[in-house]
Design a protein around this motif. Structure first.
Motif, short mmCIF file in Angstrom:
data_model
loop_
_atom_site.label_atom_id
_atom_site.label_comp_id
_atom_site.label_asym_id
_atom_site.label_seq_id
_atom_site.Cartn_x
_atom_site.Cartn_y
_atom_site.Cartn_z
N LYS A 48 53.57 31.04 28.61
CA LYS A 48 54.25 32.28 28.76
C LYS A 48 52.34 32.71 28.97
O LYS A 48 52.59 33.97 29.27
CB LYS A 48 54.90 32.04 27.61
N VAL A 49 51.85 32.12 28.09
CA VAL A 49 50.21 32.80 27.88
C VAL A 49 49.62 32.18 29.87
O VAL A 49 49.06 33.37 29.93
CB VAL A 49 49.86 31.24 26.75
N LEU A 50 49.87 31.66 29.97
CA LEU A 50 48.94 31.02 31.44
C LEU A 50 50.42 32.00 32.42
O LEU A 50 49.02 32.81 33.37
CB LEU A 50 49.36 29.98 31.78
N LYS A 51 50.77 32.34 32.52
CA LYS A 51 51.54 33.24 33.25
C LYS A 51 51.23 34.48 33.27
O LYS A 51 50.99 35.20 33.77
CB LYS A 51 53.35 33.31 33.09
N LEU A 52 51.24 34.96 32.06
CA LEU A 52 50.96 36.27 31.27
C LEU A 52 49.23 36.89 32.37
O LEU A 52 49.08 38.02 32.44
CB LEU A 52 51.23 36.80 30.75
N LYS A 53 48.99 36.36 31.54
CA LYS A 53 47.53 35.65 31.94
C LYS A 53 47.00 35.97 33.44
O LYS A 53 46.03 36.87 33.85
CB LYS A 53 46.08 34.37 31.47
N GLU A 54 47.09 35.34 33.90
CA GLU A 54 47.52 35.45 35.55
C GLU A 54 47.71 36.60 35.85
O GLU A 54 47.07 38.13 36.81
CB GLU A 54 48.32 34.60 36.21
N GLU A 55 49.51 37.06 35.03
CA GLU A 55 49.32 38.43 35.62
C GLU A 55 48.61 40.00 35.62
O GLU A 55 49.22 41.44 35.93
CB GLU A 55 51.07 38.84 35.39
N LEU A 56 48.03 39.32 34.65
CA LEU A 56 47.51 40.48 33.70
C LEU A 56 46.11 41.87 34.77
O LEU A 56 45.96 41.10 35.96
CB LEU A 56 46.14 39.91 33.02
N ILE A 57 46.29 42.61 34.55
CA ILE A 57 45.92 44.08 35.29
C ILE A 57 44.34 43.26 35.40
O ILE A 57 43.91 42.84 34.08
CB ILE A 57 46.49 45.57 35.19
N GLY A 58 43.05 43.55 36.04
CA GLY A 58 42.00 43.46 35.91
C GLY A 58 41.44 44.98 35.93
O GLY A 58 41.97 46.09 35.59
N GLU A 59 39.81 44.67 35.28
CA GLU A 59 39.32 45.41 34.69
C GLU A 59 39.00 47.39 35.44
O GLU A 59 39.44 48.04 35.07
CB GLU A 59 37.88 45.06 34.07
N TYR A 60 38.88 46.49 36.87
CA TYR A 60 38.40 47.55 36.99
C TYR A 60 40.01 48.34 37.98
O TYR A 60 39.47 49.59 37.97
CB TYR A 60 37.67 47.43 38.66
N LYS A 61 40.84 47.53 37.93
CA LYS A 61 42.00 48.76 38.08
C LYS A 61 42.67 49.52 37.34
O LYS A 61 43.11 50.48 37.26
CB LYS A 61 42.73 47.14 39.06
N ALA A 62 42.24 48.92 36.15
CA ALA A 62 42.89 49.63 34.83
C ALA A 62 42.25 50.65 34.80
O ALA A 62 42.51 52.03 34.62
CB ALA A 62 42.97 48.40 33.87
N LEU A 63 40.73 50.95 35.39
CA LEU A 63 39.79 51.41 35.17
C LEU A 63 40.14 53.18 35.57
O LEU A 63 39.84 54.13 35.96
CB LEU A 63 38.81 51.47 34.89
N THR A 64 40.48 52.55 37.42
CA THR A 64 40.59 53.45 37.85
C THR A 64 41.81 54.08 37.90
O THR A 64 41.67 55.32 38.25
CB THR A 64 40.62 52.46 39.62
N LEU A 65 43.35 53.16 37.52
CA LEU A 65 43.81 54.10 37.08
C LEU A 65 44.15 55.54 36.34
O LEU A 65 44.44 56.41 35.95
CB LEU A 65 45.10 52.83 37.08
N SER A 66 43.32 54.50 35.61
CA SER A 66 43.41 54.98 34.15
C SER A 66 42.70 56.63 34.16
O SER A 66 42.45 57.74 34.12
CB SER A 66 42.58 55.02 32.64
N GLU A 67 41.55 57.17 35.27
CA GLU A 67 41.58 57.51 35.83
C GLU A 67 42.15 58.49 36.17
O GLU A 67 41.84 59.91 36.32
CB GLU A 67 39.96 57.51 37.35
N ILE A 68 42.69 58.52 36.69
CA ILE A 68 43.75 59.15 37.75
C ILE A 68 44.70 60.07 37.30
O ILE A 68 44.22 61.38 37.26
CB ILE A 68 44.50 59.16 39.29
#
Lengths: 117, 117
Positions: free
Chosen positions: B16-36
């Motif tokens: 479960k850990v490994l699967k979720l770590k892979e699917e995790l949203i990237g730092e930059y993408k999260a920042l871009t999304l949150s800015e909008i």
DNA sequence: TAAATAGTTGAACACTTGTTCAAGTGTATG
DNA sequence: CATACACTTGAACAAGTGTTCAACTATTTA
């Protein structure tokens, strides 16, 4: 003749003014709407919601995944809870969180669309 | 045996850990999304965008409608411009603003849906 | 050319926000 | 019953935000 310091061209078109004033979004509605978007307007909360899109997770799991303290995550979850963006379920010591409805998921997906264009 | 201070139950389920770590949203993408979303997370900006949903308006018109100063509106419009949420067109002294694309409109409408449920 | 108009911009300010820290629940385990 | 665990909460603090004010540019008008 220029009330409210408005521009001159504007006041010539009285019909336009009246129509727009009527269509104007209400104070309360604007506030409610902005509160929802504000909740999505933080990288940590975006990450939390993104993680919960496909999985139900406990606070500790989220904290571990995002490499943040349990306290910080708990604070953010409360905010998301208050706005009905996430729901929770208690099981012994654990508290499992998940997205409250499909709207949240769609909002996130739509945000990604805009970001990627 | 409990790295990172993570909860115990979690680390039992390595898959479960490994699967979720892979699917995790990237730092930059999260920042871009949150800015909008952050841009939509303010009552004034919600009102501005709502007003522009059906109409192209100059700064002064918007200020008059929302009963705010031209300066305050101009500051907010710049923010919205930088994030490509609105576009503008100059015509003499006037500057006309309108929504940049359909995504913004859809985001607002979706927000209303969530708010109204 | 001077004045008026429409809008932009930077600095300043009060206000809000996100994280940390320490102390507090409540539930399970030894 | 005492301890450990999962989580929550309130206070404190630095960092960020929205509006105002004054000064500015650029275009139009007298």
């Amino acid at each position: 003749m220029n009330e409210e310091g408005a521009c001159q061209i504007f006041h010539v078109d009285e019909e336009k003014v009246l129509k727009l004033k009527e269509e104007l979004i209400g104070e309360y509605k604007a506030l409610t709407l902005s509160e929802i978007f504000k909740a999505l307007g933080d990288p940590t909360r975006v990450k939390i919601l993104y993680t919960l899109m496909e999985n139900e997770l406990c606070v500790c799991d989220i904290a571990t995944l995002l490499e943040m303290t349990v306290s910080a995550i708990s604070h953010q979850l409360r905010l998301l809870r208050n706005l009905k963006l996430v729901k929770f379920r208690k099981e012994g010591k654990m508290v499992y969180y998940s997205l409250d409805d499909e709207h949240v998921k769609k909002l996130l997906e739509m945000g990604v669309e805009h970001a990627e264009e």
